[in-house]
Structures are given as structure tokens and as C-alpha cells.
Scaffold this active site. Structure first.
Site, PDB file in Angstrom:
ATOM      1  N   LYS A  69     -25.693  15.395 -11.235  1.00 24.36           N
ATOM      2  CA  LYS A  69     -25.976  14.546  -9.823  1.00 24.36           C
ATOM      3  C   LYS A  69     -26.343  15.294  -8.838  1.00 24.36           C
ATOM      4  O   LYS A  69     -25.538  15.966  -8.683  1.00 24.36           O
ATOM      5  CB  LYS A  69     -24.998  13.377 -10.059  1.00 24.36           C
ATOM      6  N   LYS A  93     -17.760  17.005  -5.005  1.00 25.36           N
ATOM      7  CA  LYS A  93     -17.974  15.620  -4.515  1.00 25.36           C
ATOM      8  C   LYS A  93     -17.542  14.637  -5.721  1.00 25.36           C
ATOM      9  O   LYS A  93     -16.953  13.849  -5.413  1.00 25.36           O
ATOM     10  CB  LYS A  93     -19.452  15.406  -3.881  1.00 25.36           C
ATOM     11  N   LYS A 105     -28.745  19.926  -8.287  1.00 20.38           N
ATOM     12  CA  LYS A 105     -29.621  19.939  -7.129  1.00 20.38           C
ATOM     13  C   LYS A 105     -31.004  20.377  -7.369  1.00 20.38           C
ATOM     14  O   LYS A 105     -31.070  21.217  -8.342  1.00 20.38           O
ATOM     15  CB  LYS A 105     -28.796  20.665  -5.795  1.00 20.38           C
ATOM     16  N   THR A 189     -24.797   7.279   3.011  1.00 22.16           N
ATOM     17  CA  THR A 189     -24.049   8.682   3.642  1.00 22.16           C
ATOM     18  C   THR A 189     -23.600   8.188   4.725  1.00 22.16           C
ATOM     19  O   THR A 189     -22.497   8.720   5.011  1.00 22.16           O
ATOM     20  CB  THR A 189     -25.417   9.583   3.405  1.00 22.16           C
ATOM     21  N   ASN A 220     -31.844  10.148   9.021  1.00 19.95           N
ATOM     22  CA  ASN A 220     -31.497   9.056   8.684  1.00 19.95           C
ATOM     23  C   ASN A 220     -29.664   9.149   8.802  1.00 19.95           C
ATOM     24  O   ASN A 220     -29.197   7.862   9.246  1.00 19.95           O
ATOM     25  CB  ASN A 220     -31.636   9.079   7.029  1.00 19.95           C
ATOM     26  N   SER A 348     -25.368   6.053  -5.339  1.00 20.69           N
ATOM     27  CA  SER A 348     -25.979   6.596  -6.488  1.00 20.69           C
ATOM     28  C   SER A 348     -25.375   6.113  -7.622  1.00 20.69           C
ATOM     29  O   SER A 348     -26.022   5.863  -8.454  1.00 20.69           O
ATOM     30  CB  SER A 348     -26.373   8.126  -6.366  1.00 20.69           C
TER      31      SER A 348
END
Length: 416
Positions: A69, A93, A105, A189, A220, A348
Site C-alpha cells: 500500500k 505505518k 511507494k 491525513t 492539502n 485508504s
């Protein structure tokens, strides 16, 4: 690989954690390298008929706890070392949060501002076409990251659907809700950053009302964090971006600033205020300092200047090893990145679960579950830090590595 590279520093950190936990060194041997790193060369026909080639990457660090992920970033500085390091952070995480995922990633070395809309869409689709063999809802699940968004995820979903000949919404997260995205994903986030800050204030017996906040970076994550903190009664006194810093001892009008940045792309010109130098953010008198932009900004030079009691790492890897050492010496409470900014991967996961069950959760439910699950993760890490008298960063890595070690044992990868 340079000894000072982010990935090399992470390897050293993981090796130290394995030694401190007194578990088999085999755990480090498995964690120290990604399962695979794919490097691709993407030819793109520009609008003027010329062809340019862009370099893309996808690193799957671990699928021990579930499919990989991790986001996809479009940035001129994307490189293999950075992508590998970020994929490790994702593994940490997801392990801390007890999510059924590993870490991955990806990215393309490009400035998306240099591309037309058609060129950007074609580059996004090409990336998926060239990586289709290593990604998928049970293999490796992409998401937005730096300079990517729900629109780009939609293009990528459409391309993957064409390649597979059927709709596969769980292949990617961060999509617009109308095509299977989760409510609350865009601000997840930032919301998560605020959840961890509120839990830290509770543990430190600090009053949240009127607590002064300085935020470095106002994209953001920074803007959502500012709005949510403002709603909770905290006072944002300083905001910095690449153009400079705004400062108001009485508190910045966060809602008006967010609207201004949405329209103008920068804090520059807000209320006709003269900007101070960006690096002044490190010397701002505040209770909470939030790095929400780039890596390696809290260093041996900037860490001694901080006046905050809490550093909340909204960005990935904002603190260097030397900077971290100084923060510990100064007894500044650090909410580490792998905990602080993990709200995005948590929502997610919610999106992936909804796609898998063909369900759609209301935003209130998503927000409540984010708060509950992230608060639980914070308390677990905090408990370890107190029991062992270690910093939150070290405690977070210990929680993650312990969980990964247990999974390796149960799968028969290592001996107990």
C-alpha cells in the site's frame, strides 16, 4: 548507496530496533531490502509531436501483512532511494495501525506543471500500463501522493480496468467517491495529524484552547490540519510556504487563508500582508510545530531554534538523525511521521474495504472510525514509550517491528 541517504539511515534504524528488541537478526535481514523495486522508462509524445522519456518507479517493500500500500508522487526529485525509503515507512505505518497491508511507494520523475492536461493523463495511463504486472487489489494498491490527486487516480483506475477487461475499484484508493472513493479521504491525513496532536496534549496535560501552532507547508495536509485545529480552539499563529511566512500573534484567519490559497496557490499576497522569510517559522514562539512539507527540514541547524513543546510530523521524514537527537536532548515531544500522518493510509484501507464489500460508508462513520483507530494506535505507542522510557519515534518502530516479527514467525519465515 550513500551512508547519508534516507534509505541507508532507515536501514540503520531498523537494525538498531531489532537489536534493542532482542529478536532474531533474521527479522532485519528480511526488512532491510524491498521485495522488489521496478524502474521504468516512460516515453511520452508531447503536444508538439516530440517525444520525451520520463523515469518511473514502484517499490514494494513488504507484503507480509497484506498487499502493498502506498502512494504515487509526481515530482522532479523522485528517485529510487527516496521511493524505497518511503515504501519502508509505509510498512511501518500499516503495521502500527494493524491494517491488512504491507508497504509500497511509487513515482515519476516529472514536474506535472510542465505538462498539458492531455500529456498528464497519458503519462498517468502509461505508468499503469507499464506496471500492470506488479500492481492490483491483492498485490500492491496505489494512492495519491505529492502532486497527484483523485482525478489522476480516476485515470489510472480507468486504464487498469481497460487492461483487465472489468471494473477493479479496489486496485487504487484516493478515488473520487462517485467511482468508488471513500468519503473523507481527501482530508484524512490532516485529520489524523490533529487526532494525534489532541492525544499528545492530553498526555502532556496541556490546554488545547488557545495553544499556539506554527505550520511549515500549506498544501492539502497543512491546510486541513490548520482548519481542524482552529475548530478545536487552537490558534494558528504562523504559516510558511516556499514564498515566505505569515505571522500573527493573535491568530491567523485560517478559513480565509485556506480560501485564498485555494484560489491563488500560495499564501503570498494574503490580506496584503508582507511575508517574512520562510525560515523564520523555526523560531516562532509556539506550543506546537508542524512540519507539513518537505523531508529533512528539522536539522542540527533548525532543531535548536524551535520553541515548541510538541513537534507533529505531518510530512514524511521531516527530521534528520542529528535533528532528532537535538529534539530528544531538549525534551521536545515528537509525534513521529509513521504515526502522525498515517490518517491517509487508514482511510485508504477503509476505501479498499468498502470496494471489496461493495459498500459505501457515510463520512461521519469514516471520521469516527479514524479517530477511534488512530487514537488507539497513539495510546499503544505512548504506553511503550513510557514503559521503556524511550522517545515516541523509537516506540513506534518497536511496535511495528514487533508486529512484523510475530507475523514472520507465524508464517515460518524466522525462528522464535
Amino acid at each position: 548507496m550513500s551512508q547519508n541517504s534516507p534509505y541507508q539511515q532507515l536501514q540503520n534504524q531498523l537494525e538498531q530496533v531489532v537489536e534493542e528488541l532482542e529478536i532474531t537478526p533474521s527479522v532485519f535481514q528480511i526488512l532491510k531490502e524491498p521485495k522488489h523495486v521496478v524502474r521504468i522508462s516512460i516515453p511520452l509524445q508531447r503536444d508538439d509531436g516530440t517525444v520525451e522519456t520520463y523515469t518511473g518507479y514502484r517499490s514494494l517493500h513488504s507484503d507480509l501483512l497484506g498487499p502493498g500500500k502506498g502512494g504515487i508522487r509526481f515530482h522532479p526529485n523522485v528517485n529510487e532511494d527516496e521511493v524505497m525509503a518511503l515504501s519502508v515507512w509505509m510498512t511501518m505505518k500499516t503495521a502500527i495501525l494493524k491494517l491488512p497491508f504491507g508497504g509500497a511507494k511509487g513515482g515519476i520523475q516529472v514536474d506535472p506543471n510542465d505538462l498539458s492536461k492531455r500529456e498528464l493523463q497519458e503519462l498517468s495511463r502509461q505508468y499503469i500500463r507499464m506496471l500492470e504486472h506488479v500492481i492490483g487489489p491483492q498485490k500492491d494498491i496505489p494512492a495519491p501522493d505529492v502532486n497527484t490527486n483523485g482525478r489522476i487516480m480516476g485515470w489510472m483506475l480507468d486504464e487498469f480496468t481497460r487492461l483487465r477487461g472489468r471494473n477493479v475499484p479496489g486496485f487504487i484508493t484516493g478515488k473520487p467517491p462517485v467511482i468508488g472513493g471513500s468519503e473523507g479521504r481527501v482530508e484524512a491525513t490532516g485529520r489524523g495529524v490533529v487526532v494525534t496532536i489532541l492525544r499528545a496534549l492530553e498526555k502532556m496535560d496541556m490546554e488545547k484552547k488557545g495553544a499556539k501552532v506554527a505550520i511549515q507547508g500549506f498544501g492539502n495536509v497543512g491546510s486541513v490540519t490548520a482548519k481542524r485545529l482552529n475548530e478545536e480552539g487552537l490558534k494558528v499563529v504562523a504559516v510558511a510556504d516556499v514564498n515566505g511566512m505569515l505571522y500573527d500573534e493573535e491568530g491567523i484567519d485560517v478559513l480565509e487563508l485556506c480560501e485564498y490559497v485555494e484560489e491563488n496557490g500560495s499564501i503570498e499576497g494574503f490580506q496584503n500582508q508582507e511575508l517574512k522569510p520562510s525560515d523564520g517559522i523555526f523560531e516562532t514562539d509556539c506550543d506546537i510545530f508542524i512540519p507539513a512539507a518537505l523531508e529533512n527540514v528539522i536539522t542540527s541547524e533548525t532543531a535548536p531554534k524551535l520553541k515548541a513543546s510538541i513537534v507533529a510530523e505531518a510530512a514524511n521524514g521531516p527530521t534528520t538523525g542529528d535533528g532528532d537527537h537535538i529534539l530528544k536532548e531538549r525534551d521536545i515531544f515528537v509525534i513521529p511521521d509513521i504515526l502522525c500522518n498515517s490518517g491517509g493510509v487508514m482511510v485508504s484501507a477503509f476505501e479498499w474495504m468498502q470496494n471489496d464489500s461493495h459498500d459505501h460508508w457515510e463520512k461521519d462513520f469514516v471520521v469516527q472510525r479514524l479517530d477511534k483507530d488512530l487514537s488507539e494506535a497513539f495510546r499503544e505507542v505512548y504506553k511503550i514509550s513510557q514503559e521503556k522510557n524511550i522517545a515516541m519515534r523509537k516506540a513506534a518502530y518497536q511496535v511495528a517491528v514487533n508486529r512484523l516479527s510475530d507475523a514472520m514467525y507465524e508464517r515460518g519465515w524466522v525462528e522464535g
